[in-house]
Design an enzyme around this catalytic site. Structure first.
Site, mmCIF file in Angstrom:
data_model
loop_
_atom_site.group_PDB
_atom_site.id
_atom_site.type_symbol
_atom_site.label_atom_id
_atom_site.label_comp_id
_atom_site.label_asym_id
_atom_site.label_seq_id
_atom_site.Cartn_x
_atom_site.Cartn_y
_atom_site.Cartn_z
ATOM 1 N NE ARG B 13 -0.685 -0.528 4.999
ATOM 2 C CZ ARG B 13 -1.186 0.036 6.028
ATOM 3 N NH1 ARG B 13 -2.110 0.749 5.930
ATOM 4 N NH2 ARG B 13 -0.470 -0.448 7.344
ATOM 5 C CB SER B 40 -5.896 2.559 5.575
ATOM 6 O OG SER B 40 -6.078 2.533 7.118
ATOM 7 C CD GLU B 61 -17.199 2.466 1.500
ATOM 8 O OE1 GLU B 61 -18.534 2.181 1.500
ATOM 9 O OE2 GLU B 61 -16.573 2.684 2.445
ATOM 10 C CG PHE B 86 -15.391 -1.251 2.489
ATOM 11 C CD1 PHE B 86 -15.970 -2.466 2.917
ATOM 12 C CD2 PHE B 86 -14.290 -0.997 3.347
ATOM 13 C CE1 PHE B 86 -15.665 -3.018 4.428
ATOM 14 C CE2 PHE B 86 -14.101 -1.511 4.735
ATOM 15 C CZ PHE B 86 -14.877 -2.345 5.240
ATOM 16 C CG HIS B 112 -6.062 -3.034 4.585
ATOM 17 N ND1 HIS B 112 -5.097 -1.930 3.953
ATOM 18 C CD2 HIS B 112 -5.852 -2.963 5.954
ATOM 19 C CE1 HIS B 112 -4.758 -0.998 4.883
ATOM 20 N NE2 HIS B 112 -5.022 -1.561 5.968
ATOM 21 C CG ASP B 120 -9.150 -4.748 11.335
ATOM 22 O OD1 ASP B 120 -9.392 -4.856 12.504
ATOM 23 O OD2 ASP B 120 -9.123 -3.916 10.470
ATOM 24 N NE ARG B 170 -3.133 -3.033 8.823
ATOM 25 C CZ ARG B 170 -3.046 -3.597 10.137
ATOM 26 N NH1 ARG B 170 -3.146 -5.188 10.249
ATOM 27 N NH2 ARG B 170 -2.818 -2.884 11.130
#
Lengths: 281, 317
Positions: B13, B40, B61, B86, B112, B120, B170
């Site tokens: 990322r 992020s 989104e 998302f 991610h 998560d 990530r």
């Protein structure tokens, strides 16, 4: 001063186009199309500043996005009669290999269409994006969009409504076709929308209402008033009350003609109520 | 065995962020959108240097994808970014109608992705995104393997006309591909020539494949390793050329075996050169909480799993 006689002739001819297109293929959406005929005729012939020809970027002209794509018949007829493509092409509506798909698309390269619509609730976001691009480009032209009232049940609209006011997208005029009907019945029975104008107001939009969206003069005055309110820090919403099926007596005051074509006899009756003005395609 | 050196672990990322910084300085048409995940996505520098070309859409989104589609009308090149879950599943219809079917020049940039999002858990770990995106007509699907390659891919897709899905992750992983490499969309990269088996990997599994190849070499097995950073369009020729030589394949990806790189490779093989294939991928399951390493071990997505798959596929030759 608009030439109301000429515009009214165009309205009548567009109604004939809608009815004949839908009848020929025994499918399509005449109700909402007929209800928005005055709006489309006014928008494309009195309100928007348009360049000659069509290019996708539309820099230096006003843009229009149809979110409730199922009323494609009225969109196609008005585009054709404005010169975007040959009027005869209306003959191909919903047929195989046609540029006039059931719902508007860019895929077949039909001039005048800038995004696909039909899956509801997406048009306002796209219109906002185009309005933001105009701001970055220093292009002072406006972006218009049209949405069905039932379509406001889609949540994406409220994301867009929140974004547009929160980010002062004040070169956007979104019109809600408040005909009070959707496929399964009255909007207030299916999922109540309540006071649409007030909802937009509390979301931070400048809202005006057109009480009779089937009265050309009211539509033109309302759209001009909306234009005068742009550039003042708020997106502009027009809540326009229309009669679904307007101009054809048996298609009015019901949701039955949302997505149904007339029979041969019904077509004859409907066309008799809307005599030919500018010539059928 | 060709040697590769880890120049220091970095997250892919951040490669995206570095690419966006470059694009901000070099391409005035590039605009950036984000749905409340600036930190992020590592796009702070782009935003700082180009505030007028950044659009914060909030946790919305669907609206972001629509706005991105609209921004192309007027010549902008929107990079719409959020977590992979998302950026795909949540907004599939918006991507389908407003972007893919409408042929809009939008870059969907998804961080991610996969299990390595870690703690998560499965609500955020998407393992179906490659499948969803590759099924959209006209969509290009790219999953680079490290920081340098992600940076290069980010810059390359700005030059490509049409919708792109760019997938990255990530965790900090080995950074072993060349700095300032030229990224050619759709071109497979030969990382190690071998003769017994072809390992075709994408994303985080590429480095794991190199480790596996080295271990296999010590056991006397010669593994060819191909980095497929572009899953669609797939470099059929490179795959077939290798498989005609080795006669068997292991595919490796951080994704469900249904709909992923492995199935795309299977199609090429079935049409042109039917060959035994083993799949290193998740087995039609959701993920769970855990550290990235624990998850890759538990779900069979590391060098060990690749080595075991090679042993299996060699027996089927």
């Amino acid at each position: 001063m608009p030439n109301y006689d000429e515009l009214q002739q165009l309205v009548t001819q567009v109604r004939r186009d809608i009815l004949r297109m839908v009848h020929k293929v025994n499918s399509g959406h005449p109700g909402g199309s007929l209800g928005c005929t005055e709006f489309f005729v006014a928008l494309y012939n009195e309100i928007m500043e348009l360049k000659d020809g069509f290019d996708m970027d539309g820099i230096g002209e006003d843009l229009f996005f149809l979110s409730n794509g199922h009323i494609s018949p009225v969109f196609y007829s008005v585009l054709a009669r404005k010169g975007y493509f040959p009027i005869d092409e209306l003959n191909t509506f919903r047929l195989i290999d046609s540029r006039l798909q059931g719902h508007p698309t860019t895929h077949e390269g039909l001039p005048g269409v800038r995004v696909a619509s039909g899956s509801l609730g997406q048009g306002m976001s796209v219109a906002i994006g185009a309005a933001l691009a105009k701001k970055i480009n220093g292009d002072e032209h406006l972006v218009f969009s049209l949405h069905g009232d039932g379509e406001l049940q889609e949540g994406q609209n409220w994301e867009a409504i929140m974004y547009a006011s929160g980010n002062k997208v004040d070169n956007l005029i979104s019109t809600i076709d408040r005909n009070g009907q959707q496929i399964d019945g009255a909007t207030e029975d299916v999922l109540p929308l309540g006071d649409v104008a007030e909802k937009f107001r509390v979301f931070g939009w400048d809202v005006l209402e057109i009480e009779n969206g089937n009265d050309l003069e009211q539509v033109i005055n309302g759209l001009n008033e909306a234009k005068s309110r742009t550039g003042k820090g708020k997106p502009v919403c027009i809540v326009m009350t229309t009669e679904m099926g307007n101009g054809v007596d048996f298609m009015m005051h019901t949701h039955a003609w949302h997505g149904k074509a007339p029979s041969d006899e019904q077509l004859e009756t409907a066309l008799a109520q809307n005599p030919e003005t500018l010539g059928d395609y | 065995m060709t040697k590769y050196t880890d120049q220091g672990k970095q997250d892919t990322r951040s490669g995206y962020g570095a690419g966006m910084t470059e694009l901000g300085r070099t391409n005035p048409n590039v605009v950036s959108l984000c749905a409340d995940l600036i930190g992020s996505l590592k796009i702070d520098t782009f935003i700082k240097e180009n505030p007028e070309r950044f659009f914060q859409v909030g946790i919305a989104e669907a609206n972001m994808m629509g706005i991105a589609a609209g921004l192309t009308i007027g010549g902008k090149i929107p990079f719409a970014s959020t977590f992979a879950n998302f950026a795909t599943g949540r907004v599939y219809d918006q991507i389908r109608q407003s972007i893919a079917y409408s042929g809009k020049n939008v870059k969907i940039c998804a961080s991610h992705a996969g299990l390595t999002l870690g703690e998560d858990g499965a609500t955020h770990q998407i393992l179906e995104d490659i499948g969803m995106m590759k099924m959209l007509p006209g969509m290009t699907v790219i999953n680079p393997c490290d920081f340098n390659q992600t940076k290069a891919a980010t810059m390359a897709i700005a030059e490509h006309q049409g919708p792109v899905y760019l997938r990255f992750g990530r965790p900090k992983v080995a950074n072993f591909t060349p700095v300032d490499q030229t990224f050619e969309i759709g071109k497979a990269l030969m990382l190690n020539e071998g003769s017994d088996v072809t390992i075709i990997a994408t994303g985080h599994l590429v480095w794991q494949s190199l480790i596996a190849a080295e271990n296999l070499e010590n056991q006397g097995i010669s593994a060819e390793v191909i980095n497929i950073h572009t899953i669609k369009p797939l470099d059929d020729e490179a795959i077939l050329k290798s498989v005609r030589k080795t006669g068997c394949v292991v595919t490796a990806e951080e994704h469900n075996y249904l709909g992923g790189l492995g199935e795309s490779v299977s199609r090429v093989l079935a049409l042109h050169y039917p060959t035994p294939q083993e799949f290193v991928a998740t087995q039609d399951t959701f993920g769970e909480s855990g550290t990235p390493d624990q998850l890759m071990e538990k779900y069979g997505l590391n060098n060990k799993a690749i080595e075991e798959a090679v042993v299996r596929v060699l027996k089927r030759k």
